[in-house]
Design a protein around this motif. Structure first.
Motif, PDB file in Angstrom:
ATOM      1  N   LEU A   1     -40.807 -13.189   2.390  1.00  0.00           N
ATOM      2  CA  LEU A   1     -41.050 -13.204   3.828  1.00  0.00           C
ATOM      3  C   LEU A   1     -40.042 -12.319   4.563  1.00  0.00           C
ATOM      4  O   LEU A   1     -38.884 -12.233   4.171  1.00  0.00           O
ATOM      5  CB  LEU A   1     -40.944 -14.635   4.377  1.00  0.00           C
ATOM      6  CG  LEU A   1     -41.958 -15.658   3.842  1.00  0.00           C
ATOM      7  CD1 LEU A   1     -41.680 -17.018   4.451  1.00  0.00           C
ATOM      8  CD2 LEU A   1     -43.384 -15.217   4.144  1.00  0.00           C
ATOM      9  N   ASP A   2     -40.515 -11.692   5.616  1.00  0.00           N
ATOM     10  CA  ASP A   2     -39.628 -10.875   6.441  1.00  0.00           C
ATOM     11  C   ASP A   2     -38.859 -11.719   7.455  1.00  0.00           C
ATOM     12  O   ASP A   2     -37.860 -11.267   8.009  1.00  0.00           O
ATOM     13  CB  ASP A   2     -40.441  -9.803   7.196  1.00  0.00           C
ATOM     14  CG  ASP A   2     -41.053  -8.785   6.240  1.00  0.00           C
ATOM     15  OD1 ASP A   2     -40.445  -8.557   5.173  1.00  0.00           O
ATOM     16  OD2 ASP A   2     -42.134  -8.251   6.556  1.00  0.00           O
ATOM     17  N   GLN A   3     -39.333 -12.924   7.717  1.00  0.00           N
ATOM     18  CA  GLN A   3     -38.683 -13.805   8.682  1.00  0.00           C
ATOM     19  C   GLN A   3     -37.415 -14.394   8.063  1.00  0.00           C
ATOM     20  O   GLN A   3     -37.470 -15.032   7.016  1.00  0.00           O
ATOM     21  CB  GLN A   3     -39.632 -14.939   9.089  1.00  0.00           C
ATOM     22  CG  GLN A   3     -40.931 -14.453   9.717  1.00  0.00           C
ATOM     23  CD  GLN A   3     -40.716 -13.790  11.053  1.00  0.00           C
ATOM     24  OE1 GLN A   3     -39.779 -14.106  11.770  1.00  0.00           O
ATOM     25  NE2 GLN A   3     -41.582 -12.844  11.396  1.00  0.00           N
ATOM     26  N   PRO A   4     -36.252 -14.214   8.700  1.00  0.00           N
ATOM     27  CA  PRO A   4     -34.996 -14.668   8.088  1.00  0.00           C
ATOM     28  C   PRO A   4     -34.792 -16.174   8.080  1.00  0.00           C
ATOM     29  O   PRO A   4     -34.020 -16.694   7.271  1.00  0.00           O
ATOM     30  CB  PRO A   4     -33.926 -13.980   8.945  1.00  0.00           C
ATOM     31  CG  PRO A   4     -34.587 -13.790  10.270  1.00  0.00           C
ATOM     32  CD  PRO A   4     -36.031 -13.514   9.974  1.00  0.00           C
ATOM     33  N   TYR A   5     -35.486 -16.908   8.960  1.00  0.00           N
ATOM     34  CA  TYR A   5     -35.222 -18.337   9.084  1.00  0.00           C
ATOM     35  C   TYR A   5     -36.262 -19.217   8.385  1.00  0.00           C
ATOM     36  O   TYR A   5     -35.966 -20.353   8.018  1.00  0.00           O
ATOM     37  CB  TYR A   5     -35.149 -18.734  10.566  1.00  0.00           C
ATOM     38  CG  TYR A   5     -34.074 -17.988  11.314  1.00  0.00           C
ATOM     39  CD1 TYR A   5     -32.727 -18.199  11.026  1.00  0.00           C
ATOM     40  CD2 TYR A   5     -34.403 -17.055  12.291  1.00  0.00           C
ATOM     41  CE1 TYR A   5     -31.727 -17.506  11.699  1.00  0.00           C
ATOM     42  CE2 TYR A   5     -33.410 -16.352  12.973  1.00  0.00           C
ATOM     43  CZ  TYR A   5     -32.077 -16.580  12.667  1.00  0.00           C
ATOM     44  OH  TYR A   5     -31.101 -15.883  13.328  1.00  0.00           O
TER      45      TYR A   5
ATOM     46  N   PRO B   1     -35.755 -27.779  -6.747  1.00  0.00           N
ATOM     47  CA  PRO B   1     -36.964 -27.114  -6.240  1.00  0.00           C
ATOM     48  C   PRO B   1     -36.807 -26.556  -4.840  1.00  0.00           C
ATOM     49  O   PRO B   1     -37.445 -25.554  -4.492  1.00  0.00           O
ATOM     50  CB  PRO B   1     -38.032 -28.216  -6.296  1.00  0.00           C
ATOM     51  CG  PRO B   1     -37.286 -29.489  -6.368  1.00  0.00           C
ATOM     52  CD  PRO B   1     -36.005 -29.196  -7.080  1.00  0.00           C
ATOM     53  N   SER B   2     -35.950 -27.187  -4.015  1.00  0.00           N
ATOM     54  CA  SER B   2     -35.673 -26.633  -2.686  1.00  0.00           C
ATOM     55  C   SER B   2     -35.074 -25.241  -2.792  1.00  0.00           C
ATOM     56  O   SER B   2     -35.512 -24.303  -2.106  1.00  0.00           O
ATOM     57  CB  SER B   2     -34.693 -27.534  -1.923  1.00  0.00           C
ATOM     58  OG  SER B   2     -35.321 -28.663  -1.395  1.00  0.00           O
ATOM     59  N   LEU B   3     -34.065 -25.096  -3.650  1.00  0.00           N
ATOM     60  CA  LEU B   3     -33.420 -23.798  -3.830  1.00  0.00           C
ATOM     61  C   LEU B   3     -34.382 -22.790  -4.439  1.00  0.00           C
ATOM     62  O   LEU B   3     -34.370 -21.607  -4.085  1.00  0.00           O
ATOM     63  CB  LEU B   3     -32.179 -23.944  -4.709  1.00  0.00           C
ATOM     64  CG  LEU B   3     -31.004 -24.708  -4.104  1.00  0.00           C
ATOM     65  CD1 LEU B   3     -29.879 -24.853  -5.137  1.00  0.00           C
ATOM     66  CD2 LEU B   3     -30.476 -24.001  -2.851  1.00  0.00           C
ATOM     67  N   PHE B   4     -35.225 -23.264  -5.356  1.00  0.00           N
ATOM     68  CA  PHE B   4     -36.192 -22.367  -5.983  1.00  0.00           C
ATOM     69  C   PHE B   4     -37.157 -21.797  -4.950  1.00  0.00           C
ATOM     70  O   PHE B   4     -37.375 -20.579  -4.888  1.00  0.00           O
ATOM     71  CB  PHE B   4     -36.970 -23.113  -7.064  1.00  0.00           C
ATOM     72  CG  PHE B   4     -38.093 -22.318  -7.656  1.00  0.00           C
ATOM     73  CD1 PHE B   4     -37.855 -21.375  -8.637  1.00  0.00           C
ATOM     74  CD2 PHE B   4     -39.408 -22.497  -7.216  1.00  0.00           C
ATOM     75  CE1 PHE B   4     -38.889 -20.618  -9.183  1.00  0.00           C
ATOM     76  CE2 PHE B   4     -40.443 -21.748  -7.749  1.00  0.00           C
ATOM     77  CZ  PHE B   4     -40.180 -20.806  -8.725  1.00  0.00           C
ATOM     78  N   VAL B   5     -37.747 -22.671  -4.137  1.00  0.00           N
ATOM     79  CA  VAL B   5     -38.699 -22.213  -3.119  1.00  0.00           C
ATOM     80  C   VAL B   5     -37.988 -21.352  -2.079  1.00  0.00           C
ATOM     81  O   VAL B   5     -38.536 -20.342  -1.618  1.00  0.00           O
ATOM     82  CB  VAL B   5     -39.405 -23.416  -2.460  1.00  0.00           C
ATOM     83  CG1 VAL B   5     -40.294 -22.960  -1.300  1.00  0.00           C
ATOM     84  CG2 VAL B   5     -40.244 -24.171  -3.493  1.00  0.00           C
ATOM     85  N   PHE B   6     -36.757 -21.727  -1.712  1.00  0.00           N
ATOM     86  CA  PHE B   6     -35.981 -20.917  -0.764  1.00  0.00           C
ATOM     87  C   PHE B   6     -35.802 -19.500  -1.303  1.00  0.00           C
ATOM     88  O   PHE B   6     -36.005 -18.515  -0.580  1.00  0.00           O
ATOM     89  CB  PHE B   6     -34.617 -21.556  -0.516  1.00  0.00           C
ATOM     90  CG  PHE B   6     -33.722 -20.737   0.374  1.00  0.00           C
ATOM     91  CD1 PHE B   6     -33.784 -20.866   1.755  1.00  0.00           C
ATOM     92  CD2 PHE B   6     -32.825 -19.826  -0.162  1.00  0.00           C
ATOM     93  CE1 PHE B   6     -32.965 -20.098   2.579  1.00  0.00           C
ATOM     94  CE2 PHE B   6     -32.009 -19.055   0.645  1.00  0.00           C
ATOM     95  CZ  PHE B   6     -32.077 -19.190   2.027  1.00  0.00           C
ATOM     96  N   ALA B   7     -35.417 -19.389  -2.570  1.00  0.00           N
ATOM     97  CA  ALA B   7     -35.196 -18.065  -3.168  1.00  0.00           C
ATOM     98  C   ALA B   7     -36.480 -17.245  -3.179  1.00  0.00           C
ATOM     99  O   ALA B   7     -36.458 -16.033  -2.926  1.00  0.00           O
ATOM    100  CB  ALA B   7     -34.648 -18.222  -4.586  1.00  0.00           C
ATOM    101  N   GLN B   8     -37.617 -17.911  -3.470  1.00  0.00           N
ATOM    102  CA  GLN B   8     -38.894 -17.200  -3.486  1.00  0.00           C
ATOM    103  C   GLN B   8     -39.272 -16.722  -2.088  1.00  0.00           C
ATOM    104  O   GLN B   8     -39.679 -15.559  -1.898  1.00  0.00           O
ATOM    105  CB  GLN B   8     -40.006 -18.116  -4.033  1.00  0.00           C
ATOM    106  CG  GLN B   8     -39.781 -18.618  -5.445  1.00  0.00           C
ATOM    107  CD  GLN B   8     -39.655 -17.494  -6.459  1.00  0.00           C
ATOM    108  OE1 GLN B   8     -40.529 -16.651  -6.565  1.00  0.00           O
ATOM    109  NE2 GLN B   8     -38.560 -17.483  -7.194  1.00  0.00           N
TER     110      GLN B   8
END
Length: 224
Positions: free
Chosen positions: A88-92, A76-83
């Motif tokens: 979002l325009d913010q890279p971090y 789920p971490s990777l899933f939310v990260f990918a979404q």
């Protein structure tokens, strides 16, 4: 031979979760929910097999948590990260999603060392959290949980994972309605939601579970 069956099922949980992580990395985030469901199925089977065959062990308990960190923490971490990376325009800011994996690991470590969780959970279980987050794309289009709302939800679920909040566990000491009202209510609600919405019921099941668990905290312990 039979003593290896539960651990083999646990390894299938881990492998399924790892394949789900690979799918997300390769851009197939929509598959995440299916891998979480399959992993949850193996997670259920390994405990069931261990009890049925009377081969529960300390190693099996630790292996189960290690598998869950992958299937219900990293995935789920990777899933939310990918979404978030797409929305979002913010890279971090998308890296905040990795907190889901960290808090999931803390949740699992607490579970292994907390003897209060034999007939209830303390904090949101990691499989429930993973199901909630990866099922969000199934929500109706009128409910927009993308971008900053998704980021906020991820942080809320991180808190729920480790919150000192008693949660319903579908473990029955007896089958009476009087002592298991909330448990039966949860089962009935899930059946009704799935009957009406099929797979699209999943984003609503976990919030309903949390709400019923909170209600249970205002009732006598035997009804939770």
């Amino acid at each position: 031979m039979k003593k290896h069956i539960p651990n083999s099922l646990t390894c299938l949980n881990l492998i399924t979760g790892a394949i789900g992580c690979i799918a997300i990395i390769r851009g197939n985030s929509e598959w995440a929910i299916y891998f979480v469901l399959i992993s949850a199925f193996f997670d259920f089977l390994d405990g069931f097999a261990a009890r049925l065959l009377h081969v529960q062990s300390a190693i099996g308990k630790e292996l189960d948590s290690l598998a869950d960190v992958i299937s219900f923490g990293l995935l789920p971490s990777l899933f939310v990260f990918a979404q978030l990376e797409q929305q979002l325009d913010q890279p971090y800011l998308p890296y905040v999603a990795l907190l889901i994996g960290a808090f999931s690991a803390i949740r699992l470590a607490k579970f292994n060392t907390d003897d209060r969780q034999s007939d209830q959970f303390i904090g949101l279980p990691t499989p429930a959290n993973a199901l909630l987050l990866t099922s969000l794309p199934l929500l109706p289009s009128a409910i927009d949980l993308s971008g900053y709302p998704l980021l906020a939800l991820a942080l809320v679920t991180c808190y729920l994972l480790v919150a000192p909040l008693p949660m319903i566990a579908l473990k029955f000491n007896d089958w009476s309605w009087k002592n298991n009202q909330l448990k039966y209510s949860l089962v009935i609600l899930i059946v009704l939601l799935v009957a009406m919405l099929q797979l699209k019921a999943l984003p609503f099941v976990i919030p309903a579970y949390v709400v019923l668990s909170i209600i249970g905290n205002f009732r006598p312990a035997k009804d939770v």
